[in-house]
Design a protein around this motif. Structure first.
Motif, PDB file in Angstrom:
ATOM      1  N   ARG A 267     -45.093 -31.353 -35.054  1.00 58.53           N
ATOM      2  CA  ARG A 267     -45.031 -32.771 -34.733  1.00 58.53           C
ATOM      3  C   ARG A 267     -45.232 -33.613 -35.992  1.00 58.53           C
ATOM      4  O   ARG A 267     -44.647 -34.682 -36.133  1.00 58.53           O
ATOM      5  N   VAL A 268     -46.062 -33.124 -36.919  1.00 64.10           N
ATOM      6  CA  VAL A 268     -46.246 -33.827 -38.186  1.00 64.10           C
ATOM      7  C   VAL A 268     -44.933 -33.858 -38.955  1.00 64.10           C
ATOM      8  O   VAL A 268     -44.527 -34.885 -39.492  1.00 64.10           O
ATOM      9  N   ASN A 269     -44.254 -32.702 -39.018  1.00 60.36           N
ATOM     10  CA  ASN A 269     -42.977 -32.618 -39.730  1.00 60.36           C
ATOM     11  C   ASN A 269     -42.147 -31.484 -39.134  1.00 60.36           C
ATOM     12  O   ASN A 269     -42.431 -30.309 -39.376  1.00 60.36           O
ATOM     13  N   PRO A 270     -41.111 -31.796 -38.358  1.00 58.60           N
ATOM     14  CA  PRO A 270     -40.288 -30.749 -37.745  1.00 58.60           C
ATOM     15  C   PRO A 270     -39.647 -29.805 -38.752  1.00 58.60           C
ATOM     16  O   PRO A 270     -39.288 -28.673 -38.400  1.00 58.60           O
ATOM     17  N   CYS A 271     -39.515 -30.225 -40.014  1.00 60.91           N
ATOM     18  CA  CYS A 271     -38.887 -29.376 -41.032  1.00 60.91           C
ATOM     19  C   CYS A 271     -39.727 -28.150 -41.376  1.00 60.91           C
ATOM     20  O   CYS A 271     -39.258 -27.258 -42.101  1.00 60.91           O
ATOM     21  N   ILE A 272     -40.957 -28.090 -40.887  1.00 62.02           N
ATOM     22  CA  ILE A 272     -41.819 -26.951 -41.192  1.00 62.02           C
ATOM     23  C   ILE A 272     -41.487 -25.741 -40.321  1.00 62.02           C
ATOM     24  O   ILE A 272     -41.968 -24.627 -40.570  1.00 62.02           O
ATOM     25  N   GLU A 273     -40.622 -25.916 -39.335  1.00 62.06           N
ATOM     26  CA  GLU A 273     -40.353 -24.849 -38.358  1.00 62.06           C
ATOM     27  C   GLU A 273     -39.967 -23.521 -38.990  1.00 62.06           C
ATOM     28  O   GLU A 273     -40.505 -22.473 -38.601  1.00 62.06           O
ATOM     29  N   PRO A 274     -39.054 -23.473 -39.975  1.00 67.33           N
ATOM     30  CA  PRO A 274     -38.682 -22.156 -40.523  1.00 67.33           C
ATOM     31  C   PRO A 274     -39.855 -21.412 -41.159  1.00 67.33           C
ATOM     32  O   PRO A 274     -39.857 -20.178 -41.181  1.00 67.33           O
ATOM     33  N   PHE A 275     -40.850 -22.134 -41.661  1.00 68.52           N
ATOM     34  CA  PHE A 275     -42.003 -21.469 -42.278  1.00 68.52           C
ATOM     35  C   PHE A 275     -42.959 -20.924 -41.215  1.00 68.52           C
ATOM     36  O   PHE A 275     -43.674 -19.956 -41.461  1.00 68.52           O
ATOM     37  N   LEU A 276     -42.978 -21.540 -40.042  1.00 66.75           N
ATOM     38  CA  LEU A 276     -43.816 -21.038 -38.953  1.00 66.75           C
ATOM     39  C   LEU A 276     -43.205 -19.802 -38.324  1.00 66.75           C
ATOM     40  O   LEU A 276     -43.918 -18.884 -37.906  1.00 66.75           O
ATOM     41  N   THR A 277     -41.873 -19.782 -38.222  1.00 67.06           N
ATOM     42  CA  THR A 277     -41.203 -18.718 -37.476  1.00 67.06           C
ATOM     43  C   THR A 277     -40.645 -17.622 -38.372  1.00 67.06           C
ATOM     44  O   THR A 277     -40.080 -16.652 -37.868  1.00 67.06           O
ATOM     45  N   MET A 278     -40.771 -17.770 -39.708  1.00 68.05           N
ATOM     46  CA  MET A 278     -40.213 -16.772 -40.622  1.00 68.05           C
ATOM     47  C   MET A 278     -40.860 -15.414 -40.405  1.00 68.05           C
ATOM     48  O   MET A 278     -42.047 -15.303 -40.037  1.00 68.05           O
ATOM     49  N   GLU A 279     -40.059 -14.373 -40.590  1.00 64.79           N
ATOM     50  CA  GLU A 279     -40.602 -13.021 -40.509  1.00 64.79           C
ATOM     51  C   GLU A 279     -41.410 -12.791 -41.784  1.00 64.79           C
ATOM     52  O   GLU A 279     -40.858 -12.704 -42.883  1.00 64.79           O
ATOM     53  N   TYR A 280     -42.702 -12.686 -41.618  1.00 68.61           N
ATOM     54  CA  TYR A 280     -43.584 -12.668 -42.784  1.00 68.61           C
ATOM     55  C   TYR A 280     -44.240 -11.300 -42.912  1.00 68.61           C
ATOM     56  O   TYR A 280     -45.036 -10.897 -42.071  1.00 68.61           O
ATOM     57  N   VAL A 281     -43.871 -10.566 -43.929  1.00 69.40           N
ATOM     58  CA  VAL A 281     -44.519  -9.297 -44.239  1.00 69.40           C
ATOM     59  C   VAL A 281     -45.487  -9.566 -45.374  1.00 69.40           C
ATOM     60  O   VAL A 281     -45.087  -9.820 -46.511  1.00 69.40           O
ATOM     61  N   GLN A 282     -46.754  -9.540 -45.061  1.00 66.30           N
ATOM     62  CA  GLN A 282     -47.760  -9.910 -46.053  1.00 66.30           C
ATOM     63  C   GLN A 282     -47.813  -8.882 -47.175  1.00 66.30           C
ATOM     64  O   GLN A 282     -48.060  -7.706 -46.935  1.00 66.30           O
ATOM     65  N   PRO A 283     -47.567  -9.306 -48.417  1.00 71.00           N
ATOM     66  CA  PRO A 283     -47.627  -8.364 -49.535  1.00 71.00           C
ATOM     67  C   PRO A 283     -49.070  -8.098 -49.959  1.00 71.00           C
ATOM     68  O   PRO A 283     -49.970  -8.900 -49.717  1.00 71.00           O
ATOM     69  N   ALA A 284     -49.256  -6.961 -50.574  1.00 80.18           N
ATOM     70  CA  ALA A 284     -50.576  -6.642 -51.120  1.00 80.18           C
ATOM     71  C   ALA A 284     -50.787  -7.426 -52.413  1.00 80.18           C
ATOM     72  O   ALA A 284     -49.842  -7.747 -53.131  1.00 80.18           O
ATOM     73  N   VAL A 285     -52.044  -7.735 -52.696  1.00 77.40           N
ATOM     74  CA  VAL A 285     -52.397  -8.489 -53.903  1.00 77.40           C
ATOM     75  C   VAL A 285     -53.589  -7.803 -54.567  1.00 77.40           C
ATOM     76  O   VAL A 285     -54.519  -7.361 -53.891  1.00 77.40           O
ATOM     77  N   MET A 286     -53.564  -7.715 -55.887  1.00 75.87           N
ATOM     78  CA  MET A 286     -54.699  -7.179 -56.647  1.00 75.87           C
ATOM     79  C   MET A 286     -55.189  -8.217 -57.647  1.00 75.87           C
ATOM     80  O   MET A 286     -54.394  -8.976 -58.190  1.00 75.87           O
ATOM     81  N   TYR A 287     -56.486  -8.220 -57.892  1.00 75.10           N
ATOM     82  CA  TYR A 287     -57.010  -9.022 -58.986  1.00 75.10           C
ATOM     83  C   TYR A 287     -58.296  -8.393 -59.507  1.00 75.10           C
ATOM     84  O   TYR A 287     -58.975  -7.627 -58.804  1.00 75.10           O
ATOM     85  N   ALA A 288     -58.625  -8.694 -60.753  1.00 73.53           N
ATOM     86  CA  ALA A 288     -59.830  -8.165 -61.393  1.00 73.53           C
ATOM     87  C   ALA A 288     -60.206  -9.087 -62.529  1.00 73.53           C
ATOM     88  O   ALA A 288     -59.346  -9.729 -63.143  1.00 73.53           O
ATOM     89  N   ASN A 289     -61.487  -9.184 -62.814  1.00 72.61           N
ATOM     90  CA  ASN A 289     -61.954  -9.977 -63.947  1.00 72.61           C
ATOM     91  C   ASN A 289     -61.882  -9.143 -65.223  1.00 72.61           C
ATOM     92  O   ASN A 289     -62.095  -7.924 -65.204  1.00 72.61           O
ATOM     93  N   ASP A 290     -61.566  -9.798 -66.329  1.00 71.64           N
ATOM     94  CA  ASP A 290     -61.563  -9.102 -67.614  1.00 71.64           C
ATOM     95  C   ASP A 290     -62.953  -8.554 -67.917  1.00 71.64           C
ATOM     96  O   ASP A 290     -63.965  -9.126 -67.519  1.00 71.64           O
ATOM     97  N   VAL A 291     -62.988  -7.448 -68.640  1.00 69.31           N
ATOM     98  CA  VAL A 291     -64.248  -6.762 -68.931  1.00 69.31           C
ATOM     99  C   VAL A 291     -64.443  -6.682 -70.439  1.00 69.31           C
ATOM    100  O   VAL A 291     -63.487  -6.449 -71.187  1.00 69.31           O
ATOM    101  N   VAL A 292     -65.667  -6.884 -70.888  1.00 70.88           N
ATOM    102  CA  VAL A 292     -66.044  -6.636 -72.275  1.00 70.88           C
ATOM    103  C   VAL A 292     -67.130  -5.568 -72.266  1.00 70.88           C
ATOM    104  O   VAL A 292     -68.109  -5.667 -71.528  1.00 70.88           O
ATOM    105  N   THR A 293     -66.952  -4.533 -73.066  1.00 69.79           N
ATOM    106  CA  THR A 293     -67.905  -3.435 -73.105  1.00 69.79           C
ATOM    107  C   THR A 293     -68.304  -3.165 -74.545  1.00 69.79           C
ATOM    108  O   THR A 293     -67.564  -3.500 -75.480  1.00 69.79           O
TER     109      THR A 293
END
Length: 650
Positions: A293-319
């Motif tokens: 109702r806020v914006n009908p143009c958002i419909e394709p993003f609500l109904t898109m077939e969404y396969v959630q990808p994996a994500v990795m992250y890590a902080n840099d290390v100093v040793t």
């Protein structure tokens, strides 16, 4: 001076020192609001009774409209044109039909402001919150205390009802004030989770490129420069840094509200942009926003077939040795995990079995070996069960820095004798080398000041100061003690000891949440709180009542903090282009919000993972170790005081 004015002055004086307003209603304020609400407009009364929001058109400019702290003068100087009872009836009816119906009852109860103010005009040439004036006027503005809608006169409402385009534009302004300016910016309520932020985590608040080109220059060279990285074009075309996490969300909310069908189709063809817009759309919908109702143009993003990808992250290390443990956080995608291949400096080192990990968020410790001195590139390749293609790739840095070649580090002030330096020395030990205190569960790192030294590093005064940083399990600082010992005339026994203790509190994920300080009087105060992390990275904290946003830079695949405490706090911005030497005194365990200095060394320098070559052009000689020159010297001026730093190499 009347009592009401005295009350307002006293109230503002009290609140001027607070980091955020306490929005808990007081009895006195509730009584005051009850006298301001128009009891003759049923929809106003019903809205207050059902959702707790007071819709006011006869309100106090200071207590209701300008009652906040950032940009205070802008709000106080704005000129408001009020509306009448007759105006209010039509305005509220229009809001019910075109704005309020986009939000569920639970959303209105939880995320609407306590005060919704209606006016005919808000005249100001200054920004108010996130609202930028158009022709010297605002349509909708928000702060932590209230949201104000302008253009609510009968004439304005009639104009909007006759022209659909005008109605949409004004409603969009009001939606932005409610969702972006109030919910996210003022309330710190985010409609998205770690999946959204993880896509752009490595870029947040970092330099766009090492040439420090502006956004306008980059977009000329590559029109998809920002879109390919999951960002909309920044508001400031002179910016040289990517947006931070919060600004990223705000930008997506604005585009969700405003975008037309052409923009939606363009974004749908860009997987990264589409994935983030999808996460925002379903996040807002889950909170109770009718985004269609806020914006009908958002419909394709609500109904898109969404396969959630994996994500990795890590902080840099100093040793400080050729071995290190890298803690990798994995946000699992739609498929089960299989294994992770680890490469160090381009050579495959090991394969880590991940098949036993089933949770959506897992932390995997990866043991690294055979590191070389200096920067080491670590690449992680993640594979999912039954799939040959790499699901996610992470490139991070592990730095092996040693102090075995450093004989000493000295500092002097501009107002001291030219031949007099103070020596800074680091000692590391189990339980504490400084005063032989033993605790098998702790490791201490001490910065010691051994008195005055001449140019030959000969000590000639025995006053002794040191900071002890206790590290539990070698990971994070839990207690920092500043001690200063004064000795008798023979320097054989201490006469006094001055102690300041800083205690660091962490959550279950090892993230700093609070810092407390206790001095000689043992009175404890909280100096750091409201620490916010996004996808494992600190993005905001409050230090002594003031909010700060850390800044990061990624150059040549290496990410490091470049605010070095904070540019606003230190007044300086450290340069960084990826070619700096490692700082042998840097400790990754040092909390990124520790205040003060160590033996007159401003602490922002000790946060530096690298020996920066410049600070906004002030420190032109840089701070670099030259193995050929056994005595390296550099100078910097901070707050009008000139410091000279010198490394003495073996």
């Amino acid at each position: 001076m009347n009592r009401r004015l005295l009350y307002i002055i006293a109230l503002l004086t009290l609140l001027g020192c607070a980091p955020k307003e306490d929005t808990t209603p007081s009895g006195a304020d509730t009584d005051r609001l009850e006298t301001l609400i128009d009891q003759q407009v049923k929809q106003i009364v019903d809205f207050k009774e059902q959702y707790g929001t007071y819709i006011l058109y006869d309100f106090d400019k200071v207590l209701d409209f300008a009652y906040q702290f950032e940009q205070a003068s802008n709000w106080n100087n704005a000129r408001l044109t009020p509306i009448t009872h007759d105006d209010a009836e039509g305005a509220v009816a229009m809001l019910y039909d075109h704005v309020f119906n986009c939000y569920s009852d639970s959303y209105k109860t939880t995320f609407f402001p306590r005060k919704l103010l209606l006016a005919s005009d808000i005249a100001s040439t200054n920004e108010l919150g996130l609202s930028i004036p158009v022709g010297g006027h605002h349509t909708a503005v928000a702060n932590i205390n209230s949201v104000t809608f302008a253009r609510m006169s009968s004439k304005d409402v009639t104009e909007a009802q006759k022209d659909e385009t005008v109605m949409i534009d004004r409603c969009n302004e009001m939606h932005r004030a409610l969702m972006a300016d109030y919910m996210v910016k003022a309330r710190d309520e985010y409609p998205v989770g770690e999946e959204f932020f993880a896509y752009s985590k490595s870029d947040y608040s970092t330099l766009m490129n090492n040439r420090r080109q502006t956004a306008a220059q980059l977009i000329k060279e590559d029109e998809h420069f920002f879109l390919d990285r999951g960002f909309f074009f920044p508001d400031d075309d002179e910016s040289t840094y990517f947006a931070g996490a919060e600004d990223d969300v705000l930008s997506y909310i604005r585009h969700l509200i405003d975008m037309d069908s052409d923009t939606a189709n363009e974004l749908m063809d860009m997987p990264l942009m589409a994935a983030k817009m999808h996460l925002l759309a379903i996040g807002l919908q889950a909170m109770g926003v009718d985004v269609m109702r806020v914006n009908p143009c958002i419909e394709p993003f609500l109904t898109m077939e969404y396969v959630q990808p994996a994500v990795m992250y890590a902080n840099d290390v100093v040793t400080d040795n050729p071995k290190a443990t890298l803690e990798v956080t994995i946000l699992r995608g739609s498929h089960a995990l299989s294994h992770m291949v680890v490469l160090v400096n381009g050579e495959e080192q090991q394969t880590v079995d991940l098949s036993a990990y089933e949770k959506m968020k897992v932390v995997v410790p990866v043991s690294l070996d055979g590191l070389v001195k200096g920067a080491n590139a670590v690449t992680l390749k993640l594979y999912e069960e039954g799939r040959d293609r790499v699901a996610a790739t992470l490139t991070t840095g592990v730095s092996y820095a040693t102090m075995d070649e450093v004989m000493g580090f000295t500092i002097k002030h501009s107002d001291e004798n030219e031949d007099v330096f103070r020596r800074i020395k680091i000692s590391v030990g189990d339980g504490g080398d400084v005063d032989n205190e033993q605790n098998p569960d702790l490791t201490t790192v001490a910065f010691e000041k051994h008195g005055w030294l001449d140019r030959n590093f000969m000590e000639n005064e025995a006053e002794y100061r040191y900071w002890k940083m206790y590290r539990k399990n070698g990971r994070v600082a839990t207690i920092v003690e500043y001690l200063q010992d004064g000795f008798n005339e023979n320097y054989t026994a201490p006469l006094y000891r001055q102690t300041d203790t800083y205690t660091f509190l962490y959550n279950d994920e090892g993230e700093l949440t609070e810092v407390r300080h206790a001095g000689e009087d043992n009175v404890e105060s909280t100096i750091v709180n409201d620490v916010v992390y996004v996808a494992g990275r600190m993005v905001r904290y409050t230090y002594c009542g003031r909010v700060y946003d850390p800044v990061y830079a990624t150059v040549n695949g290496v990410t490091t903090r470049v605010d070095c405490l904070d540019a606003e706090m230190s007044g300086l911005q450290f340069g960084f282009d990826g070619t700096e030497d490692l700082n042998p005194y840097y400790m990754p365990e040092l909390p990124a919000v520790l205040p003060g200095s160590i033996s007159e060394v401003p602490l922002q320098l000790l946060y530096s993972q690298y020996l920066f070559k410049s600070i906004d052009g002030i420190w032109k000689a840089g701070w670099r170790r030259d193995l050929k020159d056994k005595t390296n010297t550099a100078t910097v001026t901070i707050d009008g005081v000139t410091y000279t730093y010198r490394f003495k190499l073996k």
